[in-house]
Design an enzyme around this catalytic site. Structure first.
Site, PDB file in Angstrom:
ATOM      1  N   ARG A  63     -37.379  72.709  49.177  1.00  0.00           N
ATOM      2  CA  ARG A  63     -38.287  71.576  49.021  1.00  0.00           C
ATOM      3  C   ARG A  63     -38.317  70.963  47.634  1.00  0.00           C
ATOM      4  O   ARG A  63     -38.162  69.765  47.487  1.00  0.00           O
ATOM      5  CB  ARG A  63     -39.724  72.005  49.388  1.00  0.00           C
ATOM      6  CG  ARG A  63     -39.921  72.438  50.803  1.00  0.00           C
ATOM      7  CD  ARG A  63     -41.403  72.542  51.131  1.00  0.00           C
ATOM      8  NE  ARG A  63     -41.650  73.207  52.397  1.00  0.00           N
ATOM      9  CZ  ARG A  63     -42.867  73.364  52.918  1.00  0.00           C
ATOM     10  NH1 ARG A  63     -43.930  72.911  52.279  1.00  0.00           N
ATOM     11  NH2 ARG A  63     -43.020  73.985  54.066  1.00  0.00           N
ATOM     12  N   HIS A  94     -35.972  67.596  59.432  1.00  0.00           N
ATOM     13  CA  HIS A  94     -37.014  68.015  58.489  1.00  0.00           C
ATOM     14  C   HIS A  94     -38.322  68.280  59.244  1.00  0.00           C
ATOM     15  O   HIS A  94     -39.153  67.389  59.416  1.00  0.00           O
ATOM     16  CB  HIS A  94     -37.230  66.915  57.443  1.00  0.00           C
ATOM     17  CG  HIS A  94     -37.902  67.382  56.185  1.00  0.00           C
ATOM     18  ND1 HIS A  94     -37.308  68.211  55.270  1.00  0.00           N
ATOM     19  CD2 HIS A  94     -39.138  67.133  55.694  1.00  0.00           C
ATOM     20  CE1 HIS A  94     -38.124  68.452  54.260  1.00  0.00           C
ATOM     21  NE2 HIS A  94     -39.246  67.810  54.494  1.00  0.00           N
ATOM     22  N   TYR A 150     -45.951  49.510  58.956  1.00  0.00           N
ATOM     23  CA  TYR A 150     -45.906  48.143  58.448  1.00  0.00           C
ATOM     24  C   TYR A 150     -44.664  47.868  57.594  1.00  0.00           C
ATOM     25  O   TYR A 150     -44.284  46.712  57.415  1.00  0.00           O
ATOM     26  CB  TYR A 150     -47.145  47.845  57.597  1.00  0.00           C
ATOM     27  CG  TYR A 150     -48.437  47.915  58.369  1.00  0.00           C
ATOM     28  CD1 TYR A 150     -48.652  47.116  59.489  1.00  0.00           C
ATOM     29  CD2 TYR A 150     -49.451  48.783  57.977  1.00  0.00           C
ATOM     30  CE1 TYR A 150     -49.841  47.195  60.201  1.00  0.00           C
ATOM     31  CE2 TYR A 150     -50.632  48.858  58.679  1.00  0.00           C
ATOM     32  CZ  TYR A 150     -50.829  48.059  59.794  1.00  0.00           C
ATOM     33  OH  TYR A 150     -52.001  48.119  60.488  1.00  0.00           O
TER      34      TYR A 150
END
Length: 826
Positions: free
Chosen positions: A42, A88, A132
């Site tokens: 990570r 992931h 969006y």
């Protein structure tokens, strides 16, 4: 289940599955496993492609989806969904945060994602929701994935073994240094700054040509030789000095001072304005402006009239309008000290063979070159295998074209395709692949034109094979390919530096920008303070009225006045026995008619504290001396000056006081002087300072003078044994006298003393004692705010126990508040 009826074999199997483990060992191993999963999976980037796993998976998913720089934008939620579902298995928000950061041109020097919509701002605004915004790969990101289908990198199974994903990207550019990286793992973190592509490419090529070069060979030095000038932040700004850069590149650790870009402009209505056009990297602009405004409102930064953010899509523009008469350099320096300069800590920690390592500049480039060497080798081998396969097919095809009639007859007379393939292999010695290809050929390919095209292609393939074999067989040729591709990247994506390297001329303090001048500092009982140039007050004859020096608010009165140079250090003592330290220039300069600023803006006084004594430390020649203190109830104490070397902003205790007592005066001694204490009723005692032994700051002291019930100490003076100066005593009603110190014989401590001045109805109580020379000057201030300057020689010398003369003419209801002695030059 009952053990009596259980199967012995079953019991034995169960027993083999039970292990006795120490809980501390299990916790240690489990924590190590967790830490390594965070480090590798990570938080830390790979030294080869400079990407964390989530970033690599985002780019690979977009590559799989065909969302390249030439395609249309795709909803970010679509990309995030693909990444989360296939590669992931973590929260969608963490994936979107990583995607959004790769699209921010203020976070990455070379963005890897081309975003459409709101992806955040330098003001700290978060990106719009993923439903969006839209995204696609930037063209540079495609260079990181170039040739990935040509067996250039290893692939491993994804989390559910349905698909495979690359362990690392081929990376045609050294992305780790270009875009930097930041992350926090378990017990470690990384913070690698971004760099300029042209500089990094040039340094990489130099390293390939000179593998034994040093780190300093890669860094641009004072002579201009070298390749990497320093980090190049996407937000521009300036790096101050080169020492931090060299330390970071030599060791992998270092600290850089990053300073905003500041310009000065003239205002149309007069005065200057400071314009900030570039901010330090990762600085939140809106929060920084807010904190500057807070400091202005709290009086920590003076001289600013207005702050406006005029930034737009073309860049940052923060306008700071200054007040008329403000010192532009002082304000600019205050802004740099507190707000417009920050430290960027470099820690070049990255994964090498899945192990975290701190790497210097050369090692970072070596990791990248080794990676590209492997990528180009594997790519060349892949292409060689394909070329050899194609050459094999073309050889069979050419043989068939040479024997076209026999081949056609053989195929025509065959029972089926398999029989035709077998015949071709037997008759012409063709391989299985060649025979299969010939059987699939159309008759149109037997034309003479087709024959020429096959021969031409065969020649090209043979040249390709020869070139690839040369690359694989000659290390210098392989490295030449790497360099050529790097030069291509430099020409395609290279740009000019944004961050400038400016010389470190040393820390310019506010004091360096303040002119040295003598000032008058005024304090009031309600804790207002200010300073004024002493030159504003012209000397007058004895008995003058003076001019206005402050206009206290109704009900307030002046409590103290003293003279000091703007660069002097002052020890400020209060009635409660506390001491504070400050520079004179930290006191705001104001006009004669101004009230002043509340003292809490300068020193941290409590509500019931007031300043009663000030010692100018810069006037003290002997640092091994003492401070002599007197309290209202007649106690006296000496404490070594060294006890006041470290006075913090909140003040420290100077002396312990009995309930109801107040500290009234403090003077400096050298250990061989006399102490003279005067009272409000006009009594004075003189004794050797050694009679008051040296004590610590927390001590109360000893009795200095025996007071009548209605008397209190007014002040304290220190004098040498053979002092030829005079004792100046001034009363509240504006009268005073000076008497030779020799008339005050030395006696034992804690006596009643001698009569100094008559404190009748005309004179009022004594309020000030000073040791003065014939050429000294005086600054006298009344409680209403009148200031008068005069010289000591205006007052005639008189004996003890006299009335004195008018020193300052006061209005009815006004009284003398304070008297300060100034140097001869003043």
């Amino acid at each position: 289940m009952s053990t009596d009826d259980s199967d012995p074999t079953l019991d034995a199997n169960i027993a083999r599955e039970v292990r006795n483990v120490r809980i501390d060992d299990e916790m240690e191993q489990s924590y190590i496993d967790y830490a390594m999963s965070v480090i590798v999976g990570r938080a830390l980037p790979d030294a080869r492609d400079g990407l964390k796993p989530v970033q690599r998976r985002i780019l690979y998913s977009m590559h799989d989806m065909g969302v390249t720089s030439n395609s249309g934008h795709r909803k970010s939620s679509n990309v995030v969904g693909e990444v989360m579902g296939n590669y992931h298995p973590h929260g969608d928000q963490s994936i979107y945060d990583a995607l959004a950061r790769m699209a921010q041109d203020f976070s990455l020097r070379y963005p890897l994602v081309d975003g459409q919509g709101n992806f955040g701002s330098v003001d700290g605004d978060p990106p719009a929701a993923m439903r969006y915004t839209e995204a696609r790969m930037d063209s540079l990101a495609e260079e990181l994935l170039a040739d990935i289908e040509e067996d250039t990198v290893d692939f491993t199974a994804n989390y559910d073994d349905r698909l495979t994903e690359p362990d690392v990207l081929p990376a045609k550019v050294p992305n780790l240094l270009l875009n930097g990286a930041s992350g926090i793992a378990v017990g470690m973190s990384t913070n690698i700054p971004p760099h300029n592509l042209r500089e990094i490419v040039d340094a990489t090529i130099h390293l390939i040509d000179n593998p034994d070069c040093s780190v300093s060979d890669l860094i641009v030095g004072p002579d201009g030789e070298g390749y990497v000038k320093g980090p190049d932040f996407p937000t521009g700004a300036n790096i101050v000095g080169r020492q931090g850069i060299h330390e970071a590149y030599e060791s992998g650790r270092g600290k850089l001072r990053v300073r905003a870009e500041i310009d000065t402009e003239d205002r149309e209505r007069g005065g200057d304005r400071i314009v900030v056009t570039e901010l330090p990297y990762q600085e939140n602009k809106a929060r920084r402006i807010e904190r500057i405004a807070d400091d202005v409102n709290e009086g920590k930064i003076e001289g600013i009239a207005d702050i406006r953010d005029e930034s737009d899509r073309n860049g940052v523009r923060v306008v700071i309008d200054l007040k008329r008469g403000a010192n532009t350099e002082v304000v600019k320096n205050q802004l740099l000290e507190s707000h417009l300069e920050r430290t960027f800590s470099v820690l070049s920690l990255a994964l090498v063979d899945d192990q975290p390592r701190v790497l210097n500049l050369k090692q970072l480039l070596e990791q990248y070159v080794d990676h590209r060497r492997e990528v180009v080798r594997r790519r060349s081998q892949y292409r060689l295998d394909e070329a050899q396969d194609r050459a094999h097919i073309l050889e069979g095809r050419l043989q068939a074209l040479e024997n076209a009639e026999a081949v056609v007859d053989l195929i025509r007379n065959s029972d089926d395709r398999d029989d035709a393939k077998a015949g071709l292999r037997e008759e012409f010695g063709l391989s299985t692949e060649q025979a299969a290809h010939i059987v699939r050929m159309q008759l149109g390919s037997l034309t003479s034109m087709e024959v020429g095209e096959v021969e031409s292609e065969y020649a090209d393939v043979q040249a390709t094979i020869e070139r690839l074999e040369t690359i694989l067989g000659d290390e210098s040729e392989l490295l030449s390919v790497i360099k050529d591709e790097l030069r291509e990247m430099r020409e395609t994506y290279g740009d000019d530096r944004r961050t400038s390297i400016i010389e470190d001329t040393g820390s310019v303090t506010r004091e360096d920008l303040i002119p040295e001048e003598d000032t008058v500092v005024v304090l009031t009982e309600e804790d207002y303070i200010k300073r004024m140039p002493i030159s504003e007050f012209s000397p007058q004859n004895r008995g003058g009225k003076g001019i206005i020096g402050v206009r206290p608010k109704e009900g307030d009165r002046v409590s103290a006045v003293f003279q000091a140079n703007t660069h002097d250090y002052l020890l400020v003592f209060t009635n409660r026995g506390q001491v504070y330290r400050l520079k004179t220039y930290e006191i705001p300069e104001m006009s004669r008619t101004a009230r002043g600023t509340n003292v809490v803006n300068v020193i941290d006084l409590d509500s019931d504290e007031e300043v009663t004594a000030v010692v100018d430390v810069d006037d003290v020649e002997d640092e091994e001396g003492y401070l002599a203190m007197a309290t209202e109830d007649g106690y006296v104490k000496r404490t070594e000056l060294s006890a006041f070397e470290n006075v913090h902003s909140g003040g420290i205790r100077a002396t312990r006081l009995e309930e109801g007592d107040r500290l009234v005066d403090v003077e400096v001694t050298d250990g061989e002087m006399d102490i003279v204490i005067g009272t409000r009723r006009g009594m004075t005692i003189r004794f050797d300072e050694t009679e008051a032994r040296s004590m610590g700051r927390s001590a109360r002291g000893v009795n200095g003078i025996k007071l009548d019930d209605d008397d209190r100490v007014a002040g304290l003076v220190t004098a040498r044994k053979d002092d030829d100066r005079d004792l100046l005593t001034v009363t509240r009603n504006g009268y005073g006298k000076r008497t030779s110190l020799s008339e005050y014989r030395s006696q034992s401590r804690y006596g009643k003393g001698l009569v100094d001045i008559k404190t009748n109805e005309r004179n009022g109580e004594a309020c000030s004692l000073s040791a003065v020379g014939e050429t000294d000057g005086l600054v006298i201030m009344s409680e209403s705010g009148q200031i008068m300057r005069t010289s000591v020689d205006e007052l005639s010398r008189q004996g003890r126990n006299t009335m004195g003369v008018t020193v300052m003419r006061l209005d009815e209801g006004d009284w003398v508040a304070s008297v300060d002695v100034t140097d001869t030059d003043d």
